[in-house]
Scaffold this motif. Structure first.
Motif, mmCIF file in Angstrom:
data_model
loop_
_atom_site.group_PDB
_atom_site.id
_atom_site.type_symbol
_atom_site.label_atom_id
_atom_site.label_comp_id
_atom_site.label_asym_id
_atom_site.label_seq_id
_atom_site.Cartn_x
_atom_site.Cartn_y
_atom_site.Cartn_z
ATOM 1 N N ASN A 17 0.849 -1.188 0.000
ATOM 2 C CA ASN A 17 0.000 0.000 0.000
ATOM 3 C C ASN A 17 0.887 1.241 0.000
ATOM 4 O O ASN A 17 2.087 1.140 -0.236
ATOM 5 N N GLN A 18 0.328 2.345 0.293
ATOM 6 C CA GLN A 18 1.083 3.592 0.372
ATOM 7 C C GLN A 18 1.008 4.158 1.790
ATOM 8 O O GLN A 18 0.991 5.375 1.971
ATOM 9 N N LEU A 19 0.940 3.284 2.784
ATOM 10 C CA LEU A 19 0.792 3.745 4.168
ATOM 11 C C LEU A 19 1.999 4.561 4.603
ATOM 12 O O LEU A 19 3.138 4.176 4.377
ATOM 13 N N ALA A 20 1.727 5.673 5.263
ATOM 14 C CA ALA A 20 2.785 6.522 5.786
ATOM 15 C C ALA A 20 2.980 6.309 7.288
ATOM 16 O O ALA A 20 3.992 6.722 7.842
ATOM 17 N N GLU A 21 2.009 5.695 7.932
ATOM 18 C CA GLU A 21 2.129 5.403 9.359
ATOM 19 C C GLU A 21 1.258 4.201 9.701
ATOM 20 O O GLU A 21 0.364 3.826 8.945
ATOM 21 N N LEU A 22 1.556 3.619 10.839
ATOM 22 C CA LEU A 22 0.782 2.474 11.327
ATOM 23 C C LEU A 22 -0.119 2.928 12.466
ATOM 24 O O LEU A 22 0.195 3.907 13.157
ATOM 25 N N PRO A 23 -1.207 2.241 12.692
ATOM 26 C CA PRO A 23 -2.076 2.604 13.815
ATOM 27 C C PRO A 23 -1.307 2.538 15.136
ATOM 28 O O PRO A 23 -0.526 1.609 15.367
ATOM 29 N N ARG A 24 -1.519 3.497 15.981
ATOM 30 C CA ARG A 24 -0.825 3.542 17.271
ATOM 31 C C ARG A 24 -1.313 2.478 18.240
ATOM 32 O O ARG A 24 -0.650 2.155 19.203
ATOM 33 N N ASP A 25 -2.480 1.936 17.978
ATOM 34 C CA ASP A 25 -3.063 0.972 18.905
ATOM 35 C C ASP A 25 -2.826 -0.481 18.489
ATOM 36 O O ASP A 25 -3.546 -1.376 18.894
ATOM 37 N N LEU A 26 -1.770 -0.739 17.711
ATOM 38 C CA LEU A 26 -1.455 -2.114 17.315
ATOM 39 C C LEU A 26 -1.238 -3.023 18.520
ATOM 40 O O LEU A 26 -1.558 -4.202 18.477
ATOM 41 N N GLY A 27 -0.698 -2.494 19.578
ATOM 42 C CA GLY A 27 -0.433 -3.284 20.778
ATOM 43 C C GLY A 27 -1.681 -3.813 21.450
ATOM 44 O O GLY A 27 -1.621 -4.737 22.258
ATOM 45 N N GLN A 28 -2.828 -3.259 21.125
ATOM 46 C CA GLN A 28 -4.083 -3.735 21.700
ATOM 47 C C GLN A 28 -4.599 -4.988 20.991
ATOM 48 O O GLN A 28 -5.552 -5.606 21.442
ATOM 49 N N LEU A 29 -3.956 -5.360 19.898
ATOM 50 C CA LEU A 29 -4.337 -6.568 19.167
ATOM 51 C C LEU A 29 -3.659 -7.762 19.841
ATOM 52 O O LEU A 29 -2.695 -8.324 19.330
ATOM 53 N N THR A 30 -4.157 -8.138 20.978
ATOM 54 C CA THR A 30 -3.498 -9.125 21.831
ATOM 55 C C THR A 30 -3.493 -10.538 21.261
ATOM 56 O O THR A 30 -2.733 -11.381 21.732
ATOM 57 N N ASN A 31 -4.301 -10.820 20.260
ATOM 58 C CA ASN A 31 -4.320 -12.144 19.636
ATOM 59 C C ASN A 31 -3.637 -12.159 18.274
ATOM 60 O O ASN A 31 -3.671 -13.181 17.587
ATOM 61 N N LEU A 32 -3.014 -11.061 17.898
ATOM 62 C CA LEU A 32 -2.376 -10.962 16.593
ATOM 63 C C LEU A 32 -1.210 -11.942 16.485
ATOM 64 O O LEU A 32 -0.326 -11.971 17.335
ATOM 65 N N LYS A 33 -1.233 -12.763 15.433
ATOM 66 C CA LYS A 33 -0.181 -13.745 15.203
ATOM 67 C C LYS A 33 0.738 -13.336 14.049
ATOM 68 O O LYS A 33 1.913 -13.667 14.058
ATOM 69 N N GLU A 34 0.206 -12.642 13.073
ATOM 70 C CA GLU A 34 1.000 -12.286 11.901
ATOM 71 C C GLU A 34 0.692 -10.851 11.481
ATOM 72 O O GLU A 34 -0.469 -10.489 11.341
ATOM 73 N N LEU A 35 1.754 -10.070 11.294
ATOM 74 C CA LEU A 35 1.622 -8.683 10.859
ATOM 75 C C LEU A 35 2.520 -8.464 9.655
ATOM 76 O O LEU A 35 3.727 -8.713 9.716
ATOM 77 N N ASP A 36 1.938 -8.031 8.549
ATOM 78 C CA ASP A 36 2.690 -7.756 7.330
ATOM 79 C C ASP A 36 2.453 -6.309 6.926
ATOM 80 O O ASP A 36 1.357 -5.941 6.501
ATOM 81 N N VAL A 37 3.480 -5.495 7.089
ATOM 82 C CA VAL A 37 3.415 -4.084 6.704
ATOM 83 C C VAL A 37 4.424 -3.785 5.595
ATOM 84 O O VAL A 37 4.763 -2.638 5.355
ATOM 85 N N SER A 38 4.888 -4.830 4.935
ATOM 86 C CA SER A 38 5.920 -4.674 3.909
ATOM 87 C C SER A 38 5.425 -3.869 2.716
ATOM 88 O O SER A 38 4.240 -3.759 2.463
ATOM 89 N N ARG A 39 6.402 -3.289 2.036
ATOM 90 C CA ARG A 39 6.168 -2.507 0.824
ATOM 91 C C ARG A 39 5.162 -1.364 1.045
ATOM 92 O O ARG A 39 4.151 -1.253 0.373
ATOM 93 N N ASN A 40 5.513 -0.543 2.013
ATOM 94 C CA ASN A 40 4.765 0.677 2.283
ATOM 95 C C ASN A 40 5.740 1.844 2.304
ATOM 96 O O ASN A 40 6.917 1.682 1.988
ATOM 97 N N ARG A 41 5.285 2.993 2.707
ATOM 98 C CA ARG A 41 6.127 4.189 2.773
ATOM 99 C C ARG A 41 6.069 4.778 4.180
ATOM 100 O O ARG A 41 5.687 5.934 4.360
ATOM 101 N N LEU A 42 6.441 3.969 5.145
ATOM 102 C CA LEU A 42 6.243 4.350 6.540
ATOM 103 C C LEU A 42 7.126 5.512 6.979
ATOM 104 O O LEU A 42 6.670 6.390 7.685
ATOM 105 N N ASP A 43 8.407 5.516 6.625
ATOM 106 C CA ASP A 43 9.314 6.588 7.010
ATOM 107 C C ASP A 43 9.198 6.910 8.503
ATOM 108 O O ASP A 43 9.072 8.069 8.904
ATOM 109 N N THR A 44 9.204 5.857 9.320
ATOM 110 C CA THR A 44 9.057 6.018 10.759
ATOM 111 C C THR A 44 9.801 4.899 11.480
ATOM 112 O O THR A 44 10.199 3.918 10.862
#
Length: 163
Positions: A17-44
């Motif tokens: 995608n063209q995401l420039a930032e990630l949600p600040r509340d990712l840590g609240q996803l307590t059951n999250l097993k897999e996170l893929d943020v590859s190929r974005n424009r996070l610059d953070t």
């Protein structure tokens, strides 16, 4: 609805995608097993909130535009098996506490960054694939990979790239 309210979410793929930032509340996803943020424009930097996702088994951040260091992950993510943060702008050291503090880590790809310092002793017996190529590491390698080599002696297929 905020992403953090999806507490039963197990897989989050927002790659390519063209995401420039990630949600600040990712840590609240307590059951999250897999996170893929590859190929974005996070610059953070890697968000500190990711460290709260203690059930995370795979974290894909390649080509994401991530900057800074890996300190936010150190001592966290005990279930992580795959960490791919290749092709970013990461700097600083890769510490033994980071790698050995993830006892289930079997795939580590930190290639094509600006990481520096000495490569730590890798005592994590789960490691099968390590790619630290195309960084700025220095120093000698007398014992860093003894445990990794011991896995090969036990017939475990392993791959090591330090090019």
């Amino acid at each position: 609805r905020e992403v953090g309210q999806l507490t039963r979410l197990r897989y989050l793929h927002v790659n390519n995608n063209q995401l420039a930032e990630l949600p600040r509340d990712l840590g609240q996803l307590t059951n999250l097993k897999e996170l893929d943020v590859s190929r974005n424009r996070l610059d953070t930097a890697i968000p500190a909130s990711i460290a709260a996702a203690t059930k995370l088994t795979a974290l894909y951040m390649q080509h994401a535009g991530v900057r800074g260091d890996l300190a936010t992950l150190e001592g966290h993510l005990p279930a992580l098996g795959t960490l791919d943060a290749s092709h970013n702008f990461l700097e600083g050291a890769v510490t033994a506490a980071l790698v050995n503090g993830m006892p289930r880590l079997y795939r580590l790809d930190l290639s094509w960054n600006a990481l520096s310092g000495h490569i730590p002793v890798l005592e994590n017996l789960a490691l099968r694939r390590v790619d630290l190529s195309h960084n700025r590491f220095s120093g000698e390698l007398p014992t860093q990979f003894n445990a990794f080599a011991a896995n090969q002696n036990r017939g475990v297929l392993s791959e090591l790239d330090l090019a």
